[in-house]
Write a protein that holds these residues in place. Sequence first.
Motif, PDB file in Angstrom:
ATOM      1  N   UNK B  16      -4.933 -18.763  11.388  1.00 10.93           N
ATOM      2  CA  UNK B  16      -4.377 -17.576  10.769  1.00 10.93           C
ATOM      3  C   UNK B  16      -5.483 -16.547  10.620  1.00 10.93           C
ATOM      4  N   UNK B  17      -5.093 -15.334  10.731  1.00  7.59           N
ATOM      5  CA  UNK B  17      -6.068 -14.251  10.736  1.00  7.59           C
ATOM      6  C   UNK B  17      -5.596 -13.205   9.722  1.00  7.59           C
ATOM      7  N   UNK B  18      -6.441 -12.895   8.748  1.00  6.84           N
ATOM      8  CA  UNK B  18      -6.011 -11.968   7.693  1.00  6.84           C
ATOM      9  C   UNK B  18      -6.647 -10.603   7.908  1.00  6.84           C
ATOM     10  N   UNK B  19      -5.860  -9.593   7.818  1.00  4.60           N
ATOM     11  CA  UNK B  19      -6.451  -8.246   7.784  1.00  4.60           C
ATOM     12  C   UNK B  19      -5.854  -7.460   6.633  1.00  4.60           C
ATOM     13  N   UNK B  20      -6.642  -6.530   6.144  1.00  2.00           N
ATOM     14  CA  UNK B  20      -6.172  -5.615   5.109  1.00  2.00           C
ATOM     15  C   UNK B  20      -5.696  -4.345   5.763  1.00  2.00           C
ATOM     16  N   UNK B  21      -4.425  -4.036   5.551  1.00  2.00           N
ATOM     17  CA  UNK B  21      -3.918  -2.740   6.012  1.00  2.00           C
ATOM     18  C   UNK B  21      -3.910  -1.848   4.775  1.00  2.00           C
ATOM     19  N   UNK B  22      -4.773  -0.900   4.737  1.00  2.00           N
ATOM     20  CA  UNK B  22      -4.932  -0.087   3.530  1.00  2.00           C
ATOM     21  C   UNK B  22      -6.049  -0.638   2.690  1.00  2.00           C
ATOM     22  N   UNK B  23      -6.349  -0.158   1.499  1.00  2.09           N
ATOM     23  CA  UNK B  23      -5.660   0.952   0.829  1.00  2.09           C
ATOM     24  C   UNK B  23      -5.869   2.319   1.459  1.00  2.09           C
ATOM     25  N   UNK B  35      -1.938  -7.065   2.549  1.00  2.00           N
ATOM     26  CA  UNK B  35      -2.755  -8.158   3.061  1.00  2.00           C
ATOM     27  C   UNK B  35      -1.900  -8.911   4.079  1.00  2.00           C
ATOM     28  N   UNK B  36      -2.180  -8.670   5.350  1.00  7.36           N
ATOM     29  CA  UNK B  36      -1.319  -9.194   6.405  1.00  7.36           C
ATOM     30  C   UNK B  36      -1.965 -10.428   6.995  1.00  7.36           C
ATOM     31  N   UNK B  37      -1.231 -11.539   7.055  1.00  9.06           N
ATOM     32  CA  UNK B  37      -1.767 -12.692   7.767  1.00  9.06           C
ATOM     33  C   UNK B  37      -1.076 -12.756   9.116  1.00  9.06           C
ATOM     34  N   UNK B  38      -1.931 -12.829  10.133  1.00 14.99           N
ATOM     35  CA  UNK B  38      -1.461 -12.693  11.500  1.00 14.99           C
ATOM     36  C   UNK B  38      -1.697 -13.982  12.269  1.00 14.99           C
ATOM     37  N   UNK B  39      -0.855 -14.194  13.240  1.00 11.19           N
ATOM     38  CA  UNK B  39      -1.128 -15.229  14.237  1.00 11.19           C
ATOM     39  C   UNK B  39      -1.160 -14.507  15.559  1.00 11.19           C
ATOM     40  N   UNK B  44       2.677 -13.187  10.287  1.00 12.50           N
ATOM     41  CA  UNK B  44       3.243 -14.394   9.678  1.00 12.50           C
ATOM     42  C   UNK B  44       3.823 -14.077   8.300  1.00 12.50           C
ATOM     43  N   UNK B  45       3.023 -13.375   7.508  1.00  4.09           N
ATOM     44  CA  UNK B  45       3.511 -12.950   6.194  1.00  4.09           C
ATOM     45  C   UNK B  45       2.634 -11.806   5.734  1.00  4.09           C
ATOM     46  N   UNK B  46       3.071 -11.132   4.727  1.00  2.29           N
ATOM     47  CA  UNK B  46       2.202 -10.097   4.169  1.00  2.29           C
ATOM     48  C   UNK B  46       2.406 -10.036   2.679  1.00  2.29           C
ATOM     49  N   UNK B  47       1.309  -9.649   2.021  1.00  2.00           N
ATOM     50  CA  UNK B  47       1.353  -9.520   0.568  1.00  2.00           C
ATOM     51  C   UNK B  47       0.994  -8.095   0.208  1.00  2.00           C
ATOM     52  N   UNK B  48       1.885  -7.375  -0.422  1.00  3.55           N
ATOM     53  CA  UNK B  48       1.483  -6.051  -0.890  1.00  3.55           C
ATOM     54  C   UNK B  48       0.669  -6.157  -2.179  1.00  3.55           C
ATOM     55  N   UNK B  49      -0.420  -5.411  -2.242  1.00  2.00           N
ATOM     56  CA  UNK B  49      -1.208  -5.348  -3.470  1.00  2.00           C
ATOM     57  C   UNK B  49      -1.017  -3.958  -4.055  1.00  2.00           C
ATOM     58  N   UNK B  50      -0.306  -3.892  -5.162  1.00  2.00           N
ATOM     59  CA  UNK B  50      -0.004  -2.582  -5.758  1.00  2.00           C
ATOM     60  C   UNK B  50      -1.035  -2.259  -6.834  1.00  2.00           C
ATOM     61  N   UNK B  51      -0.909  -1.107  -7.385  1.00  2.00           N
ATOM     62  CA  UNK B  51      -1.674  -0.778  -8.582  1.00  2.00           C
ATOM     63  C   UNK B  51      -2.833   0.165  -8.370  1.00  2.00           C
ATOM     64  N   UNK B  52      -3.078   0.590  -7.131  1.00  2.00           N
ATOM     65  CA  UNK B  52      -4.220   1.479  -6.912  1.00  2.00           C
ATOM     66  C   UNK B  52      -3.992   2.853  -7.523  1.00  2.00           C
TER      67      UNK B  52
END
Lengths: 159, 375
Positions: B16-23, B35-39, B44-52
């Motif tokens: 699995x390969x993680x990249x940050x798209x943003x902020x 936070x996108x995890x890629x294959x 594969x999945x992504x996690x939004x990190x809010x609050x900026x």
Amino acid sequence: MNSFFKYFSDIFHGVKSLLIGMSVTGRYFFSPGQIVTQQYPENRKNLQMFERFKGEVIMLHDGNNQHRCNGCGICENNCPNGSIEVIPAKITGEDGKSKRVIDKHIYHLGMCTFCGLCVKNCPSNALGFGQEFEHAVFDRSKLTKVLNQPGSSIIKGVE
Amino acid sequence: MKEIINLPVSNIEEEEYHINMGPQHPSTHGVLRLLVSLQGEMVRSLKPHCGYIHRGIEKMCEKDTYPQVIHLTDRIDYLSAHINNHAVCLLVEKALEVDVPERVRYIRTIMDELARIQSHQLWWSSFGMDLGGLTCFFYGLRDREMILDIWEETTGSRFLQSYNCPGGVMQDIHPNFQKKVHAFLKTFKKKIKDYDRILSGNVIFENRSQGVGILSKEDAISYGVTGPSGRGSGWSCDVRKTEPYSMYGKVQFNEVLRYECDTYSRYMVRMQEMHESMNIIEQLIDNIPEGEHSAKMKAVIKLPAGEYFQRVESARGELGLFVVSDGNKTPYRMKFRTPSFSNLSVLDHISRGMKIADLVAIGASLDLVIPDIDR
């Protein structure tokens, strides 16, 4: 056979759609019509803002350096971010009674969100919006302004 | 270097390969971090990190009186500022049982629809830009300028107007208002055809949006994806139809529904909505009745103790406003149910299995406004 035709019709439609899009951009390239871009720093001299434009809060003064503010503090109470401070003073009027006037009407431009509540709620219409919009300064303290001009007084009859 | 090349191929595929798209990414239109995890190239999945860009608006509302709250609601979703203001005003008027003049309803409805059009114009501009068509950005902003001018003349501000106030609107409309709106409608009806010619029918755009980001109607309902994004999945969720407020009960307009459930259908819903908004404005603009621009309100507005809820259809979906009042001049609690927050929650679900480049298209089709998410 079907996929064969589909392959070529896809190419045909693709090229057609691109040409349609290019015709739009081409038309605007050669005849842009109305140009909305303003050449801002060059047109500063004849730049006219709209009459109601909210550039900054000002106190309206007439030709005799007189204003209508009696220092009631309603603008200060209505301001959501504390951008306005009214410092009142007491003077003795001609009839011998002490009268409440403003000493300083302080306006923090840096905190103002231009909601317009102070101007709307002023009972004697002493405040208004100015047309000035170039507010950039090098020092933050310059954004704190005293709205009543030096030596100004209240118009007679405004209480 | 050599070791990487000698790795077995299968191992790379499973990793699995993680990249940050943003902020800071141009296609997130603000400070959203995904936070996108890629294959490989597949999401594969992504996690939004809010609050900026969290400013604590709900907490700030608790110290403000009701007229003061309005300027904060501008800053929740800045592209539908008028509509957010409208929600607060409707809630206060409902709680105090104030009957606003007919003229105010007309003005508010027209302003709301103008806000919807300019929001969709900006969305169209940035959608095209995200997918590589920079021309769209210039054309969209060029036409949006006319609406901003109309607003500047009437309200004094181009962007954050704070135009509504409990009981009415701050100032009466400018004498030029009707003339300028007519001019805008006339111009934009021609220009919107260019929008279709330049982007909607474009082969590259169609291939990148059709069949991408499938959001079924069931998922749309369970995730609470409202607004044009939900209607692109065939869910009839337009608050203007289901719970009409202001003039929406009296004007004729269609709720735009599409059933393809993909990015393209969400795109087409918004394009159609601009036509519907122009239709609504046309019905109202010539019939604005004479009268006061504001009802008489008390100097200090105190809501009776209790709980109040009001929802409106903002440009992105359903905006819900919940207020608990303890009888004071400030709300005890103010809660915003913002559309972008719910729409963001579905992004993980619909982008799984898609390419990372499709994620940009899907994100653009949901029309996220980041301050609306973080508040």
